[in-house]
Design a protein around this motif. Structure first.
Motif, PDB file in Angstrom:
ATOM      1  N   UNK A  88      -4.602  58.568 -48.852  1.00 32.17           N
ATOM      2  CA  UNK A  88      -4.539  57.239 -48.717  1.00 32.17           C
ATOM      3  C   UNK A  88      -5.975  56.457 -49.409  1.00 32.17           C
ATOM      4  N   UNK A  89      -7.112  57.215 -49.462  1.00 30.18           N
ATOM      5  CA  UNK A  89      -8.045  56.714 -49.780  1.00 30.18           C
ATOM      6  C   UNK A  89      -8.130  56.468 -51.538  1.00 30.18           C
ATOM      7  N   UNK A  90      -7.408  57.819 -52.120  1.00 28.74           N
ATOM      8  CA  UNK A  90      -7.331  57.868 -53.668  1.00 28.74           C
ATOM      9  C   UNK A  90      -6.501  56.460 -54.104  1.00 28.74           C
ATOM     10  N   UNK A  91      -5.384  56.212 -53.138  1.00 27.47           N
ATOM     11  CA  UNK A  91      -4.544  55.399 -53.526  1.00 27.47           C
ATOM     12  C   UNK A  91      -5.259  53.833 -53.554  1.00 27.47           C
ATOM     13  N   UNK A  92      -5.754  53.408 -52.403  1.00 30.86           N
ATOM     14  CA  UNK A  92      -6.629  52.260 -52.563  1.00 30.86           C
ATOM     15  C   UNK A  92      -7.807  52.161 -53.459  1.00 30.86           C
ATOM     16  N   UNK A  93      -8.491  53.211 -53.850  1.00 30.78           N
ATOM     17  CA  UNK A  93      -9.409  53.141 -54.826  1.00 30.78           C
ATOM     18  C   UNK A  93      -8.740  52.811 -56.364  1.00 30.78           C
ATOM     19  N   UNK A  94      -7.606  53.420 -56.532  1.00 27.22           N
ATOM     20  CA  UNK A  94      -6.765  53.220 -57.720  1.00 27.22           C
ATOM     21  C   UNK A  94      -6.558  51.742 -57.936  1.00 27.22           C
ATOM     22  N   UNK A  95      -5.873  51.321 -56.842  1.00 22.99           N
ATOM     23  CA  UNK A  95      -5.752  49.863 -56.742  1.00 22.99           C
ATOM     24  C   UNK A  95      -6.898  48.883 -57.209  1.00 22.99           C
ATOM     25  N   UNK A  96      -8.113  49.290 -56.564  1.00 23.99           N
ATOM     26  CA  UNK A  96      -9.329  48.502 -56.826  1.00 23.99           C
ATOM     27  C   UNK A  96      -9.768  48.592 -58.324  1.00 23.99           C
ATOM     28  N   UNK A 140      -7.585  51.632 -45.177  1.00 23.64           N
ATOM     29  CA  UNK A 140      -7.136  51.826 -46.341  1.00 23.64           C
ATOM     30  C   UNK A 140      -5.682  52.405 -46.544  1.00 23.64           C
ATOM     31  N   UNK A 141      -5.025  52.624 -45.520  1.00 20.11           N
ATOM     32  CA  UNK A 141      -3.667  53.092 -45.130  1.00 20.11           C
ATOM     33  C   UNK A 141      -3.554  53.804 -43.981  1.00 20.11           C
ATOM     34  N   UNK A 142      -2.176  54.427 -43.710  1.00 21.17           N
ATOM     35  CA  UNK A 142      -1.883  55.277 -43.100  1.00 21.17           C
ATOM     36  C   UNK A 142      -1.490  56.632 -43.163  1.00 21.17           C
ATOM     37  N   UNK A 143      -1.552  57.631 -42.138  1.00 20.36           N
ATOM     38  CA  UNK A 143      -1.243  59.001 -42.409  1.00 20.36           C
ATOM     39  C   UNK A 143       0.151  58.992 -42.067  1.00 20.36           C
ATOM     40  N   UNK A 144       0.995  60.122 -42.010  1.00 20.39           N
ATOM     41  CA  UNK A 144       2.419  60.160 -41.860  1.00 20.39           C
ATOM     42  C   UNK A 144       2.736  60.105 -40.198  1.00 20.39           C
ATOM     43  N   UNK A 145       1.490  60.200 -39.579  1.00 18.71           N
ATOM     44  CA  UNK A 145       1.663  59.922 -38.201  1.00 18.71           C
ATOM     45  C   UNK A 145       1.388  58.530 -37.542  1.00 18.71           C
ATOM     46  N   UNK A 146       1.052  57.642 -38.711  1.00 20.33           N
ATOM     47  CA  UNK A 146       1.097  56.300 -38.442  1.00 20.33           C
ATOM     48  C   UNK A 146      -0.328  55.774 -38.058  1.00 20.33           C
ATOM     49  N   UNK A 147      -1.480  56.728 -38.138  1.00 22.60           N
ATOM     50  CA  UNK A 147      -2.796  56.633 -37.909  1.00 22.60           C
ATOM     51  C   UNK A 147      -3.410  56.072 -39.134  1.00 22.60           C
ATOM     52  N   UNK A 148      -4.490  54.990 -38.657  1.00 18.95           N
ATOM     53  CA  UNK A 148      -5.121  54.483 -39.735  1.00 18.95           C
ATOM     54  C   UNK A 148      -6.120  55.452 -40.557  1.00 18.95           C
ATOM     55  N   UNK A 149      -6.541  55.225 -41.521  1.00 17.77           N
ATOM     56  CA  UNK A 149      -7.536  55.746 -42.611  1.00 17.77           C
ATOM     57  C   UNK A 149      -8.468  54.545 -42.905  1.00 17.77           C
ATOM     58  N   UNK A 150      -9.765  54.892 -43.103  1.00 20.02           N
ATOM     59  CA  UNK A 150     -10.731  54.012 -43.616  1.00 20.02           C
ATOM     60  C   UNK A 150     -11.375  54.279 -44.983  1.00 20.02           C
ATOM     61  N   UNK A 151     -11.455  53.474 -45.675  1.00 19.06           N
ATOM     62  CA  UNK A 151     -12.370  53.672 -46.856  1.00 19.06           C
ATOM     63  C   UNK A 151     -13.763  52.945 -46.634  1.00 19.06           C
TER      64      UNK A 151
END
Length: 469
Positions: A281-289, A423-434
């Motif tokens: 999730x973090x790698x994905x949003x960093x790539x967007x930045x 930053x996004x969600x895990x497969x369990x629908x839990x938030x992830x922070x950047x």
């Protein structure tokens, strides 16, 4: 997620007040209804005072009717962590050892600034005893639960504040962060949490933990965090380490264009095990930045884990504080806190000074690092929320909470501003922070980069107030 509560950001709420679409009294009643409906399950509040809240909301409504609001957040329902002195309400800090029946006749700087700017205080939020750990349960208030999954922890120590905001039980809150205590629960609850530069938000009474703890805002948007920081970042004579007023306002600085600035991305500091779904999730949003124009380069800050110095400073501070408690308190307090108390008593003055020297060296190291990079990007927490009732994930073999949050406490040692944004969600629908970290005094820059994250990765519906359905 139940339907009561506005689920608006504070900025949206103020716009509704201005247009007459909604009033502070209506918003406050909705927040109180949400608390009544949800907090029996989540346990975010240790005190709610509907009568006082509605009185303040009526006064705000009159000011809006006359066209004279007293601040950018006049009439916004908010809460404060139960570590801040609040006139008329007890400040028990999650402890059964503090006498409720005493005079509570002073406001902390945080409380005073919120009142002066017209915010409607709904009540006080839960904390582990003396805010000592990164989950939220205490002998006084019991267990606070994550609104995305009540079987899981919201993190801590500002867990009550994070849950209140995430679950729509008030638009804003203020917590404290002595090792990640704003950022960890904000990450676990899918909201924004900011630890400003040390001294940016005045603190009183002085903390026995020195300048490890910072006060900081929690909200559902970066704009709201900036607005609340404008309220809080006013010097107070009771804090001799408070910084002078900022130049300009954070509500304007948050819109600064940060494209073209250099960002280091450290996915693991070179020594942290990160949950693969958190990492993705973090790698994905960093790539967007990077695609949006922030110049991102993978680079570790290059320091060894400072956990030993952090442990000395926090446990010595706990020992100093708990030594003032009434006789017999050792048997009544959180037993994990008791172990920290006993450990803190074993350290010498030299041990403490050695830890302070390591703290200073780390600050200098990061100052040099930021001559090459404007900001540092990391995961906020390397793990997903875990089962309530535990200080560390069950079966992990970890001894104490700092071991599972290695991305946060280094920046309490260095006194740098650091924010977490969804930053996004895990497969369990839990938030992830950047996490976004800047050099000392760059609070405006950190906020502006955080706002860019919101632009490139909008949170679902823009209102992270409950699990996806």
């Amino acid at each position: 997620m139940p339907s009561t509560g506005t689920l608006l950001t504070a900025s949206e709420l103020v716009a509704a007040y201005s247009s007459g679409e909604l009033s502070p009294v209506e918003a406050t009643r909705l927040a109180l209804e949400a608390i009544e409906e949800r907090d029996g399950e989540y346990n975010a509040y240790t005190l709610v005072d509907p009568e006082v809240a509605l009185d303040h909301a009526r006064a705000s409504e009159e000011r809006w009717r006359e066209g004279n609001p007293i601040g950018w957040l006049d009439g916004v329902p908010a809460s404060i962590k139960d570590v801040f002195l609040t006139q008329g309400w007890p400040t028990l800090r999650g402890s059964v050892c503090i006498d409720r029946d005493q005079q509570w006749d002073a406001d902390s700087p945080v409380t005073a600034r919120m009142r002066e700017n017209g915010l409607v205080l709904l009540g006080k939020t839960t904390t582990p005893e003396l805010a000592w750990k990164a989950v939220t349960d205490s002998p006084l208030d019991g267990i606070t639960r994550n609104p995305w999954n009540p079987a899981l922890t919201p993190g801590g120590s500002s867990g009550g504040s994070a849950v209140a905001v995430a679950a729509g039980m008030g638009e804003l809150s203020v917590g404290t962060d002595g090792g990640g205590s704003v950022r960890i629960p904000a990450s676990f609850c899918g909201i924004v949490g900011f630890k400003p530069t040390a001294g940016r938000v005045p603190m009183y009474p002085p903390s026995p933990f020195g300048q490890l703890p910072h006060a900081g805002p929690l909200a559902r948007s970066v704009d709201d965090v900036a607005l609340l920081l404008d309220v809080l970042a006013t010097p107070d004579h009771r804090d001799p380490s408070a910084l002078p007023p900022p130049i300009g306002t954070y509500r304007e600085a948050v819109r600064r264009d940060v494209r073209g600035l250099r960002a280091a991305f450290s996915p693991a500091f070179g020594y942290v095990d990160v949950d693969p779904e958190v990492a993705q999730a973090v790698v994905s949003v960093v790539a967007m930045l990077d695609e949006a124009g922030l110049v991102v380069e993978e680079a570790d800050p290059g320091f060894a884990d400072p956990i030993e110095a952090f442990d000395v400073l926090r446990s010595a501070g706990a020992a100093k504080l708990l030594d003032t408690f009434p006789e017999g308190s050792a048997e009544r307090i959180d037993q994990g806190l008791r172990a920290v108390w006993e450990q803190g008593r074993t350290y010498s003055a030299r041990d403490y000074l050695d830890a302070m020297a390591e703290q200073a060296a780390l600050g200098i190291h990061m100052g040099e690092f930021h001559t090459r990079y404007d900001v540092l990007l990391t995961p906020t927490v390397p793990i997903q929320p875990f089962e309530v009732g535990h200080d560390v994930p069950a079966g992990s073999g970890l001894r104490d909470w700092p071991q599972w949050t290695p991305f946060t406490y280094p920046f309490n040692l260095t006194q740098q501003p650091a924010i977490t944004v969804p930053a996004g969600f895990t497969s369990r629908g839990l938030p992830v922070g950047l996490q976004i970290v800047g050099p000392r005094h760059s609070d405006d820059l950190v906020l502006a980069v955080a706002r860019l994250v919101e632009e490139v990765q909008p949170w679902p519906t823009g209102r992270p107030a409950g699990p996806p359905r």
